[in-house]
Design a protein around this motif. Structure first.
Motif, PDB file in Angstrom:
ATOM      1  N   ALA A 177       0.844  -1.238   0.030  1.00 25.59           N
ATOM      2  CA  ALA A 177      -0.056   0.021  -0.098  1.00 25.59           C
ATOM      3  C   ALA A 177       0.893   1.289   0.017  1.00 25.59           C
ATOM      4  O   ALA A 177       0.688   2.284  -0.675  1.00 25.59           O
ATOM      5  CB  ALA A 177      -0.910   0.026   1.175  1.00 25.59           C
ATOM      6  N   ARG A 178       1.703   1.161   0.830  1.00 23.95           N
ATOM      7  CA  ARG A 178       3.193   2.510   0.819  1.00 23.95           C
ATOM      8  C   ARG A 178       3.462   2.585  -0.628  1.00 23.95           C
ATOM      9  O   ARG A 178       3.510   3.650  -1.209  1.00 23.95           O
ATOM     10  CB  ARG A 178       3.988   2.084   1.673  1.00 23.95           C
ATOM     11  N   SER A 179       3.996   1.434  -1.306  1.00 24.17           N
ATOM     12  CA  SER A 179       4.622   1.873  -2.432  1.00 24.17           C
ATOM     13  C   SER A 179       3.557   2.376  -3.483  1.00 24.17           C
ATOM     14  O   SER A 179       3.862   3.099  -4.363  1.00 24.17           O
ATOM     15  CB  SER A 179       5.172   0.463  -3.002  1.00 24.17           C
ATOM     16  N   ALA A 180       2.435   1.712  -3.620  1.00 23.65           N
ATOM     17  CA  ALA A 180       1.123   2.085  -4.532  1.00 23.65           C
ATOM     18  C   ALA A 180       0.972   3.619  -4.045  1.00 23.65           C
ATOM     19  O   ALA A 180       0.789   4.362  -5.268  1.00 23.65           O
ATOM     20  CB  ALA A 180       0.069   1.354  -4.374  1.00 23.65           C
ATOM     21  N   THR A 181       1.157   3.972  -2.857  1.00 23.88           N
ATOM     22  CA  THR A 181       0.526   5.262  -2.411  1.00 23.88           C
ATOM     23  C   THR A 181       1.511   6.266  -2.972  1.00 23.88           C
ATOM     24  O   THR A 181       1.287   7.401  -3.569  1.00 23.88           O
ATOM     25  CB  THR A 181       0.603   5.422  -0.970  1.00 23.88           C
ATOM     26  N   MET A 182       2.899   6.098  -2.743  1.00 20.31           N
ATOM     27  CA  MET A 182       3.980   6.845  -3.038  1.00 20.31           C
ATOM     28  C   MET A 182       4.129   7.161  -4.623  1.00 20.31           C
ATOM     29  O   MET A 182       4.454   8.264  -5.148  1.00 20.31           O
ATOM     30  CB  MET A 182       5.403   6.311  -2.637  1.00 20.31           C
ATOM     31  N   GLN A 183       3.904   5.740  -5.403  1.00 18.20           N
ATOM     32  CA  GLN A 183       3.677   6.268  -6.866  1.00 18.20           C
ATOM     33  C   GLN A 183       2.965   7.079  -7.600  1.00 18.20           C
ATOM     34  O   GLN A 183       2.916   7.911  -8.053  1.00 18.20           O
ATOM     35  CB  GLN A 183       3.597   4.756  -7.584  1.00 18.20           C
ATOM     36  N   ALA A 184       1.351   6.759  -6.635  1.00 13.45           N
ATOM     37  CA  ALA A 184       0.440   7.776  -7.175  1.00 13.45           C
ATOM     38  C   ALA A 184       0.696   9.111  -6.815  1.00 13.45           C
ATOM     39  O   ALA A 184       0.180  10.229  -7.486  1.00 13.45           O
ATOM     40  CB  ALA A 184      -0.516   7.175  -6.707  1.00 13.45           C
ATOM     41  N   LEU A 185       1.370   9.322  -5.580  1.00 13.97           N
ATOM     42  CA  LEU A 185       1.568  10.877  -5.181  1.00 13.97           C
ATOM     43  C   LEU A 185       2.420  11.483  -6.184  1.00 13.97           C
ATOM     44  O   LEU A 185       2.384  12.916  -6.128  1.00 13.97           O
ATOM     45  CB  LEU A 185       2.569  10.795  -3.732  1.00 13.97           C
ATOM     46  N   GLU A 186       3.263  10.869  -7.134  1.00 16.98           N
ATOM     47  CA  GLU A 186       4.036  11.418  -7.943  1.00 16.98           C
ATOM     48  C   GLU A 186       3.368  11.965  -9.405  1.00 16.98           C
ATOM     49  O   GLU A 186       3.585  12.621 -10.154  1.00 16.98           O
ATOM     50  CB  GLU A 186       5.189  10.702  -8.235  1.00 16.98           C
ATOM     51  N   LEU A 187       2.181  11.409  -9.377  1.00 18.56           N
ATOM     52  CA  LEU A 187       1.267  11.594 -10.762  1.00 18.56           C
ATOM     53  C   LEU A 187       0.605  13.008 -10.643  1.00 18.56           C
ATOM     54  O   LEU A 187      -0.003  13.408  -9.647  1.00 18.56           O
ATOM     55  CB  LEU A 187       0.273  10.660 -10.595  1.00 18.56           C
ATOM     56  N   PRO A 188       0.984  13.846 -11.758  1.00 19.57           N
ATOM     57  CA  PRO A 188       0.706  15.215 -11.543  1.00 19.57           C
ATOM     58  C   PRO A 188      -0.724  15.531 -11.933  1.00 19.57           C
ATOM     59  O   PRO A 188      -1.427  16.623 -11.734  1.00 19.57           O
ATOM     60  CB  PRO A 188       1.651  15.793 -12.330  1.00 19.57           C
ATOM     61  N   GLY A 189      -1.215  14.507 -12.799  1.00 22.19           N
ATOM     62  CA  GLY A 189      -2.764  14.849 -13.421  1.00 22.19           C
ATOM     63  C   GLY A 189      -3.860  14.801 -12.370  1.00 22.19           C
ATOM     64  O   GLY A 189      -3.919  14.015 -11.165  1.00 22.19           O
ATOM     65  N   ASN A 190      -5.059  15.295 -12.784  1.00 20.80           N
ATOM     66  CA  ASN A 190      -6.162  15.202 -12.059  1.00 20.80           C
ATOM     67  C   ASN A 190      -7.159  14.089 -12.805  1.00 20.80           C
ATOM     68  O   ASN A 190      -6.998  14.020 -14.131  1.00 20.80           O
ATOM     69  CB  ASN A 190      -7.161  16.514 -12.314  1.00 20.80           C
ATOM     70  N   PRO A 191      -7.534  13.087 -11.966  1.00 18.82           N
ATOM     71  CA  PRO A 191      -8.211  12.004 -12.670  1.00 18.82           C
ATOM     72  C   PRO A 191      -9.280  12.494 -13.820  1.00 18.82           C
ATOM     73  O   PRO A 191      -9.557  11.390 -14.419  1.00 18.82           O
ATOM     74  CB  PRO A 191      -8.751  10.994 -11.500  1.00 18.82           C
ATOM     75  N   SER A 192      -9.922  13.430 -13.714  1.00 20.48           N
ATOM     76  CA  SER A 192     -10.969  13.980 -14.432  1.00 20.48           C
ATOM     77  C   SER A 192     -10.615  14.464 -15.767  1.00 20.48           C
ATOM     78  O   SER A 192     -11.182  14.575 -16.508  1.00 20.48           O
ATOM     79  CB  SER A 192     -11.956  14.716 -13.742  1.00 20.48           C
ATOM     80  N   SER A 193      -9.266  14.805 -15.828  1.00 20.92           N
ATOM     81  CA  SER A 193      -8.513  15.536 -17.202  1.00 20.92           C
ATOM     82  C   SER A 193      -8.558  14.434 -18.277  1.00 20.92           C
ATOM     83  O   SER A 193      -8.034  13.338 -17.782  1.00 20.92           O
ATOM     84  CB  SER A 193      -7.184  16.166 -16.933  1.00 20.92           C
ATOM     85  N   VAL A 194      -8.576  14.971 -19.497  1.00 15.58           N
ATOM     86  CA  VAL A 194      -8.589  14.089 -20.517  1.00 15.58           C
ATOM     87  C   VAL A 194      -7.179  13.963 -21.114  1.00 15.58           C
ATOM     88  O   VAL A 194      -7.019  13.012 -21.857  1.00 15.58           O
ATOM     89  CB  VAL A 194      -9.683  14.423 -21.573  1.00 15.58           C
ATOM     90  N   HIS A 195      -6.014  14.614 -20.691  1.00 16.66           N
ATOM     91  CA  HIS A 195      -4.815  14.610 -21.258  1.00 16.66           C
ATOM     92  C   HIS A 195      -4.097  13.261 -20.540  1.00 16.66           C
ATOM     93  O   HIS A 195      -4.538  12.860 -19.520  1.00 16.66           O
ATOM     94  CB  HIS A 195      -4.047  15.924 -21.089  1.00 16.66           C
ATOM     95  N   GLU A 196      -2.993  13.263 -21.228  1.00 15.23           N
ATOM     96  CA  GLU A 196      -2.192  12.179 -20.653  1.00 15.23           C
ATOM     97  C   GLU A 196      -1.964  11.986 -19.066  1.00 15.23           C
ATOM     98  O   GLU A 196      -2.288  10.916 -18.792  1.00 15.23           O
ATOM     99  CB  GLU A 196      -0.720  12.117 -21.568  1.00 15.23           C
ATOM    100  N   GLU A 197      -1.669  13.219 -18.757  1.00 16.08           N
ATOM    101  CA  GLU A 197      -1.313  13.191 -17.120  1.00 16.08           C
ATOM    102  C   GLU A 197      -2.793  12.778 -16.407  1.00 16.08           C
ATOM    103  O   GLU A 197      -2.482  12.013 -15.341  1.00 16.08           O
ATOM    104  CB  GLU A 197      -1.000  14.594 -16.834  1.00 16.08           C
ATOM    105  N   GLY A 198      -3.946  13.289 -16.845  1.00 17.51           N
ATOM    106  CA  GLY A 198      -5.301  13.041 -16.383  1.00 17.51           C
ATOM    107  C   GLY A 198      -5.459  11.407 -16.258  1.00 17.51           C
ATOM    108  O   GLY A 198      -5.929  10.709 -15.508  1.00 17.51           O
ATOM    109  N   ARG A 199      -5.201  11.109 -17.572  1.00 18.51           N
ATOM    110  CA  ARG A 199      -5.554   9.506 -17.915  1.00 18.51           C
ATOM    111  C   ARG A 199      -4.747   8.678 -16.997  1.00 18.51           C
ATOM    112  O   ARG A 199      -5.212   7.440 -16.578  1.00 18.51           O
ATOM    113  CB  ARG A 199      -5.316   9.258 -19.376  1.00 18.51           C
ATOM    114  N   ALA A 200      -3.396   8.899 -16.662  1.00 18.55           N
ATOM    115  CA  ALA A 200      -2.588   8.188 -15.837  1.00 18.55           C
ATOM    116  C   ALA A 200      -3.179   8.215 -14.510  1.00 18.55           C
ATOM    117  O   ALA A 200      -2.965   7.042 -13.893  1.00 18.55           O
ATOM    118  CB  ALA A 200      -1.031   9.006 -15.924  1.00 18.55           C
TER     119      ALA A 200
END
Ligand code: PLP
Length: 385
Positions: free
Chosen positions: A20-43
């Motif tokens: 859980a720690r590792s998944a959380t830390m990786q997701a913390l690095e993601l810059p996008g908003n999950p609702s955005s349609v661009h690549e960062e959002g899609r990630a």
């Protein structure tokens, strides 16, 4: 966590699992908003959707039924409402029936008027009085239909597991909506939304080794949905607005996947440790009372009283000995009041109890250390009396 301390309070919160720690830390690095349609959002969206599948699998539900929330308390406040949508139509739920030993977030009754809320008694073994449940449902007038029944699968203080099948049959026979609080059961025993006949299941991330501040309302159907508690931008398909927290959700998902995979082995191993613990307690203190000893319980929980010693006193003594246990349930103020669970089961609520709850990392050495501290604490009681 401090290695020298022994943590036996997993029902209050379970320390973060490595996955859980590792998944959380990786997701913390993601810059996008999950609702955005661009690549960062899609990630970011991909992370949230992966977690949705992982959480759904934990309770054998359809991923489309998972609505992420800030925790189980918010999931309860969302679903305990008279206001539902059945497809596009409005549906009004007329009354709420809850168990007398339920968690305070259920006892609060959500968005129901307190006059619409009825508590159903439990017996000495913490089981819902089925006749009382049947009677309350059979006695409904038209305005009270359909009723919602919310029951906990496993109790956070005693670990007692509800015989949900019988209650579920009664609720269905009367056309009611069944909500199951599976916060303590999930990851500790198998939980199957469909087999339970539940319309909704409530889950919390931090009780299964995910981060705090995430939870889910798992809906059994796409058709029946509560009117959102948090309206706004329409996230979570309109069921819970506000930008999702991909880091906490990713950790929740990873924890769910981990505990699902361990369900085949962990419960048995942990139950053996629990039995060793109980045997040791009774060997060193024959007059100790183990609550719910005759009932089916979670494999990880022991809730017991030392006659002649206040539970808080014992808890402090354990803490000083380097062992974290709890005196009853965790409570926001840090104070421990009389246990409503013990009162509901007909025990002396003032006597309270010491709750020891084991986790995936608990070892035989931890149990031995607990028992040796326990011996000292009990001998002090005898010396003082
Ligand atoms: N239901 C039960 C049975 C619990 O034990 C708890 C937490 O103690 C909750 C609900 C509330 O969970 P959360 O901390 O995610 O709001």
């Amino acid at each position: 966590m401090n290695k020298e301390r022994i943590y036996l309070d997993h029902n209050a919160t379970t320390p973060l699992l490595a996955e859980a720690r590792s998944a959380t830390m990786q997701a913390l690095e993601l810059p996008g908003n999950p609702s955005s349609v661009h690549e960062e959002g899609r990630a970011a969206r991909a992370v949230v959707e992966k977690a949705r599948r992982q959480v759904a699998q934990l309770v054998n539900a359809d991923p489309a039924g998972v609505v992420f929330t800030s925790g189980a308390t918010e999931a309860a406040a969302t679903v305990l409402t008279p206001h539902f949508k059945m497809g596009k139509a409005d549906l009004t739920v007329g009354q709420l029936l809850i168990g007398a030993a339920d968690h305070p977030c259920i006892l609060a009754g959500g968005r129901f008027d307190p006059r619409q809320v009825t508590r159903i008694d439990v017996d000495h073994n913490g089981q819902i009085h089925l006749q009382a449940l049947e009677g309350a449902l059979a006695g409904q007038d038209e305005a009270s239909r359909p009723a919602m029944v919310c029951l906990m699968l496993a109790n956070n203080e005693t670990g007692i597991v509800q015989e949900m099948g019988l209650a579920s049959d009664i609720v269905k026979r009367h056309g009611g909506i069944l909500v199951v609080d599976a916060v303590q059961a999930a990851g500790r025993i198998p939980v199957d939304l469909k087999a339970l006949g539940a319309d909704f299941v409530i889950l919390s991330s931090h009780k299964i080794g995910g981060p705090k501040g995430a939870g889910a309302l798992v809906c059994g159907s796409e058709i029946l949905r509560p009117v959102p508690l948090v309206p706004g931008g329409g996230q979570e398909k309109g069921h819970r607005s506000g930008t999702e927290n991909p880091a906490a959700i990713a950790g929740f998902g990873a924890a769910a996947e981990h505990v699902t995979a361990r369900l085949a082995d962990d419960p048995e191993r942990i139950a053996e440790l629990r039995d060793r613990l109980e045997f040791g307690i009774l060997k060193k203190c024959a007059d100790c009372l183990i609550y719910g000893a005759e009932a089916e319980r979670l494999p990880n929980t022991v809730f017991f009283a030392i006659p002649g010693m206040k539970a808080e006193t014992a808890q402090i003594a354990f803490d000083l000995a380097g062992i974290a246990v709890s005196a009853g349930s965790a409570c926001s103020s840090g104070k421990v009041g009389p246990s409503h669970v013990l009162a509901a089961m007909g025990f002396d609520a003032e006597q309270g109890g010491i709750r020891v709850s084991l986790g995936p990392e608990t070892s035989t050495g931890d149990i031995e250390a607990f028992l040796s501290a326990f011996e000292g604490i009990v001998s002090n009681r005898i010396a003082a009396s």
